[in-house]
Structures are given as C-alpha cells and as structure tokens.
Write an enzyme that holds these catalytic residues in place. Sequence first.
Site, PDB file in Angstrom:
ATOM      1  N   VAL A  98      10.315 -20.353  24.707  1.00  0.00           N
ATOM      2  CA  VAL A  98      10.936 -19.650  23.589  1.00  0.00           C
ATOM      3  C   VAL A  98      11.100 -20.587  22.397  1.00  0.00           C
ATOM      4  CG1 VAL A  98      13.095 -18.619  22.791  1.00  0.00           C
ATOM      5  CG2 VAL A  98      12.087 -17.875  24.954  1.00  0.00           C
ATOM      6  N   GLU A  99      11.484 -21.832  22.657  1.00  0.00           N
ATOM      7  CA  GLU A  99      11.780 -22.751  21.568  1.00  0.00           C
ATOM      8  C   GLU A  99      10.534 -23.181  20.795  1.00  0.00           C
ATOM      9  OE1 GLU A  99      14.557 -23.692  20.260  1.00  0.00           O
ATOM     10  OE2 GLU A  99      15.878 -22.697  21.685  1.00  0.00           O
ATOM     11  N   THR A 100       9.473 -23.583  21.485  1.00  0.00           N
ATOM     12  CA  THR A 100       8.338 -24.198  20.758  1.00  0.00           C
ATOM     13  C   THR A 100       6.963 -23.821  21.291  1.00  0.00           C
ATOM     14  OG1 THR A 100       8.351 -26.184  22.167  1.00  0.00           O
ATOM     15  CG2 THR A 100       9.737 -26.228  20.187  1.00  0.00           C
TER      16      THR A 100
END
Length: 343
Positions: free
Chosen positions: A131-133
């Site tokens: 989700v983050e990167t």
Amino acid sequence: MRPSYLLPLAGAASLLISLAAPEYARAAERYADRPETQQFIQEMHERHGFDKDALSYVFRRAQHLPSVIKAISPPLDPVAVRSWQRYRGRFIEPIRIKAGLAFWARHQDSIRAASEKYGVPEEIIVGIIGVETIYGRNTGNYQTVSALSTLAFDYPRRAELFRGELENLLLMAREQGRDPLDYQGSYAGALGLPQFLPSSVRNYAVDFDGDGRIDLLNSPKDAIGSVARYMQMHGWESGTPVAVRASVGGDANLVPLLANDINPAFDAATLASHGVRAASGETPAGKAAFVELVTPGEDSEYWLGYQNFYVITRYNRSSFYAMSVFQLGEAIKAAREAAMARR
C-alpha cells in the site's frame, strides 16, 4: 565554509546548487533568514548541541515547495469525494498483487523471520509495504529537508507535528552520519519502502539485515523487520483477528457505535444489543470497533475492526487505509497459496 560535521556534497550536486535559478535562491534564503527558522535553529542548538552555522547552511538550501502544501491540504469537499470502492480500487488491483507476489517470493525468508520474531502475520507486513510504495516503486522524490521545512514553517494547521519531524530528521542524519540534504521521500517527509517518518525511523526501525546500519530505502530486509516491529510496538496481538464483516439488523441503532470511530470499544453483547453481529455468526472474542466503509450511491460495507485493525491505523489513522492493508495482504496471500497449490 561548509560545517565539518556535514558530509560533502558530490561535485555535480554542488555545481547544481551554485547554478540554481533565482527563484530557488530566494526561497532558500527565506528559510535561513526567517525569525521562526532562526528560533528553531537556536532550539536545536540548546537542546541537542547542533552547530548553528551548520543548521543555517542546511536552511539556506531548503526550498519552499508549494506542491507539498497542495498535496497535503484536504479536499475542499471531503465528504463528496470519500468513496471506499474508489479508494479500494487504487490498492487491491492486479499490478499491486503481482508485485506483492514477487516481493514475497524474493524475500520470503526475511518476511517469515520478521513474522516469527514480532508476531505479525506475513501478509500484513506485505500489505503495508504494498500500500505504501508498491514494494519500493514509489518512495517519493521530494527532498525531505525541503518538504518538512515547508510544512513546519508554512503549514500552520500541522506546524507543530512537522517541526517535530524536522527535528527528528536532523537528529537521524547526525546519528546515521549522513548529510540532512541527502534524504528524499514523500511530500510529508516519509522515507523508504515502508514510508516511515523520521521519528518512526528513530523509534521503531531495526537493522534487520545485520549490516550495522538502518536503510529503509535500499534494504528490503530492514524495511520488512521495521514494519513488523512497528506493529508489535503499537500493540499487535498475535493470533487474534484483524477484522470480520458485520451483519446489521433492520432495527439496528448504529449511531452510538459509529460515533466511537476506530477505537475497539464494544464487546459482542454490546454490539448485539445494537443489532450488530459478525456476518459469519461466530463473533471473535475481544472488543471491536464498528466500521462503516462508505461509497456514495451504494450500500455501505460494515465491519468489526479488532485491536489489530486499530494497530494498523497507528500507521495511518484511516479505516479505509487499514482495510486496504488487510485486504491487499489477504489477496496476495490467497494468490500465493493458489500458485503453490498448482505446483
């Protein structure tokens, strides 16, 4: 002369600074010369022993970034644009699932080791980094000093928070023996594969690859271990659920439950008294939050979010975010198990 504790810039970077456009120079000088920046420098000197000339050097090169203010500002009409299905579609989709499968396969030993050490399921670790990167594909290209200076001195509504992160960035750079000007990350100052803010790097990140330093950008092992430790340190309960779908009766009284937001405050009896049960018919033990995921023009989804759901929101205080991490991790886990079964 450049202060001795700062590592020298590469020659090309120094040349770029010297040839910077007038707009860059004006913006950079504003931070070094502004009273609030000078006060911050003085505080850093008094609290942490920083050399004031060294910090002035840094802030002469920190740029005001209008794009940072634009990116972090809430939408003009947040209610109108809030949509769970649109939000979910950004994260639980084929590209991210495929990338997650590859990441898990490539780093399965580290993911397993982190899960065993910190008690956090493998799919949650994989879900957060996805989700983050997208597993390191999008770590941000903002100079962190400039992004945090912009937010600390030109974004009053959250200035205190970002002054703290700017302080932690400078402390982190000193501890790591790095030039504060060298860090790059998101518009909010988040760093590396897991997008830790500087304070989180200093408080929760670990050297999981054992090379003697923490590198959340170039060491997936460090990122994996740090995510798991972050979850553990924020209260992850090993072996307990994250979330289950809720069934809502026709006469349910949801207002008191929704007012509680994401805090897991209701036991099964209290939920049942308001007409809410687990959709499976088997309500897990422990207290839960009643979570509504809203999509304009469609029926809301209702979930029970337990302690571990709440822990995910310590990463990002949003039920949409926590559910996306949970569902992305579950989707990648299912795809991984299906691939193994076909072998």
